[in-house]
Design a protein around this motif. Sequence first.
Motif, PDB file in Angstrom:
ATOM      1  N   ALA A 367       0.827  -1.208   0.000  1.00  0.00           N
ATOM      2  CA  ALA A 367       0.000   0.000   0.000  1.00  0.00           C
ATOM      3  C   ALA A 367       0.860   1.256   0.000  1.00  0.00           C
ATOM      4  N   GLY A 368       1.935   1.244   0.784  1.00  0.00           N
ATOM      5  CA  GLY A 368       2.816   2.402   0.838  1.00  0.00           C
ATOM      6  C   GLY A 368       3.463   2.689  -0.502  1.00  0.00           C
ATOM      7  N   LEU A 369       3.894   1.639  -1.182  1.00  0.00           N
ATOM      8  CA  LEU A 369       4.551   1.816  -2.478  1.00  0.00           C
ATOM      9  C   LEU A 369       3.549   2.226  -3.564  1.00  0.00           C
ATOM     10  N   ILE A 370       2.381   1.581  -3.563  1.00  0.00           N
ATOM     11  CA  ILE A 370       1.369   1.886  -4.570  1.00  0.00           C
ATOM     12  C   ILE A 370       0.861   3.323  -4.408  1.00  0.00           C
ATOM     13  N   GLY A 371       0.686   3.738  -3.158  1.00  0.00           N
ATOM     14  CA  GLY A 371       0.164   5.059  -2.894  1.00  0.00           C
ATOM     15  C   GLY A 371       1.052   6.183  -3.374  1.00  0.00           C
ATOM     16  N   LYS A 372       2.332   5.898  -3.534  1.00  0.00           N
ATOM     17  CA  LYS A 372       3.282   6.915  -4.002  1.00  0.00           C
ATOM     18  C   LYS A 372       3.341   7.002  -5.530  1.00  0.00           C
ATOM     19  N   SER A 373       2.675   6.087  -6.200  1.00  0.00           N
ATOM     20  CA  SER A 373       2.775   6.012  -7.659  1.00  0.00           C
ATOM     21  C   SER A 373       1.650   6.793  -8.328  1.00  0.00           C
ATOM     22  N   GLY A 374       2.009   7.848  -9.045  1.00  0.00           N
ATOM     23  CA  GLY A 374       1.009   8.604  -9.790  1.00  0.00           C
ATOM     24  C   GLY A 374       0.448   7.799 -10.935  1.00  0.00           C
ATOM     25  N   VAL A 375       1.323   7.103 -11.652  1.00  0.00           N
ATOM     26  CA  VAL A 375       0.933   6.178 -12.721  1.00  0.00           C
ATOM     27  C   VAL A 375       1.475   4.808 -12.345  1.00  0.00           C
ATOM     28  N   HIS A 378       2.935  -1.010 -15.891  1.00  0.00           N
ATOM     29  CA  HIS A 378       2.179  -2.179 -16.340  1.00  0.00           C
ATOM     30  C   HIS A 378       2.529  -3.428 -15.549  1.00  0.00           C
ATOM     31  N   HIS A 379       3.824  -3.666 -15.307  1.00  0.00           N
ATOM     32  CA  HIS A 379       4.197  -4.898 -14.604  1.00  0.00           C
ATOM     33  C   HIS A 379       3.651  -4.893 -13.175  1.00  0.00           C
ATOM     34  N   VAL A 380       3.525  -3.717 -12.576  1.00  0.00           N
ATOM     35  CA  VAL A 380       2.965  -3.615 -11.219  1.00  0.00           C
ATOM     36  C   VAL A 380       1.463  -3.881 -11.259  1.00  0.00           C
ATOM     37  N   GLN A 381       0.777  -3.295 -12.217  1.00  0.00           N
ATOM     38  CA  GLN A 381      -0.657  -3.532 -12.380  1.00  0.00           C
ATOM     39  C   GLN A 381      -0.932  -5.028 -12.552  1.00  0.00           C
ATOM     40  N   GLN A 382      -0.114  -5.673 -13.352  1.00  0.00           N
ATOM     41  CA  GLN A 382      -0.265  -7.106 -13.607  1.00  0.00           C
ATOM     42  C   GLN A 382      -0.027  -7.913 -12.333  1.00  0.00           C
TER      43      GLN A 382
END
Length: 468
Positions: A367-375, A378-382
């Motif tokens: 959650a901490g890492l995802i929350g810092k990502s504006g975009v 693709h590999h993370v979304q997957q």
Amino acid sequence: MTERTFSQALRRGLGSAIVELKNAGNTTAYRDVLLRCCLRDISYDWQSEGSRGHYLYDALLASGEPEYYERAIIEKSLSRCSDGLFYQLSAILYRFADDGSEDAKEALHSKYDYFASKKGRLRETPPVHEGFQWDEVVFHLLYLDGFSAFKRYAEDVGKILLRDSENRAMYDGWFDVRVKNVFGKKRVDAFLDRNYGRSAAIKALVDTLKIRSDGVNPFQAEAKRRKITIDDLLQIARGLAAEERPRLKMTGSIYRFAKKASDSEMRDLAHAALHEEHETVRALLLKPFGLKTTWSRPFPLDISPLMEYAWSENTLLAESAIDCLEAFKDKRIHDLAVQLLERKGLGSFALALLIRNYRKTDDALIAGLIGKSGVIPHHVQQDIGEIYCCHRSADALPILLHTYRRGECAFCRHYIVRAMHRCGGVPMKILKECLYDCYDETRDFAKRLIKRSSIHSEGDGMNVRQLS
């Protein structure tokens, strides 16, 4: 929505953009954004997602003034376009024509005439494949003009094949996959059989289709060649090491080796990779042991060296090592993933290691890492979709919501929505947006969930904790 957030939602194919158009009292503020998205290929990957043309046409309808955009779309479609943009534009034109626009129908016919007039001399230089684009126009005309569109195309292609039987103006499998799906195998075969002796063009077409259907698949042809050896792979890898995208260029050789290799040969390849000094060559030799291909096999030796490679500053080697480690469930791999994510973040590709090694305690880190990502890359979304489709967690919803809104790939977003359902339920607001998503399966999934008796209207007021 602001113009910026509307643009982001529309480019990502989110249903929220269409909901906004439906609810906005005045949509003229969105004109420039909507037209710009229609005239550019907004798909992340049209080969996996499909065209976003139907989605954009729904947006045009929601704007209340589709005719405002039609002329510009027609003019753009008549120019030379990349494949992705052409499929998007032709889908929009089909929808206009299906709703009664003679101008849009005429534009599709004009494009057909342009391709037919080239008499097989079609541009085949990526990203423009005019043969495929011609097929796409015909596909839409089958629905607009009926069987006559197929008969005309069969004659036009047959005339080309009479002069040059190897011409690729007509692509293998097209008739079986599309024409027979539209009109039925019996009707299509009856037409071809009836005209086989009457039309030299139809005879050339039928003969070519038969020759190509009896031919050997390219991968099968590769497999029939001499057996490739580990020494061959080493030589090829060393030759590719300095080139751009060497992993992609290595795929054919790796396939030929892995398809026929025995377990002992795969073990020998693993030894060769571990003893190779050049890091990029080592990364290429590890490719058959990753999970990114259907013909891969698990790494047959101790995984300790792979865990060391995962820290490499050579991105290709680190990624190859992580691909190999994805196949294993091991406490050491979980700990490695956490350390890599803490030190190198999402760019480490280590999130994939949690697909098999996830623990609920990982939610806070993710959650901490995802929350810092504006975009969301693709590999993370997957990876997020795979992790939470495999593992239920009530704490995953904020992570999934953020990924849903910020991910670019509509195909992967489908699995994010499925993961939400698995981890406690999709908020009704999101479900209603998904009814207008650009990806067919996401829309269908939302419809099924909404119909289920277990989903109640109080879902609208669900209190969803947001990422900061």
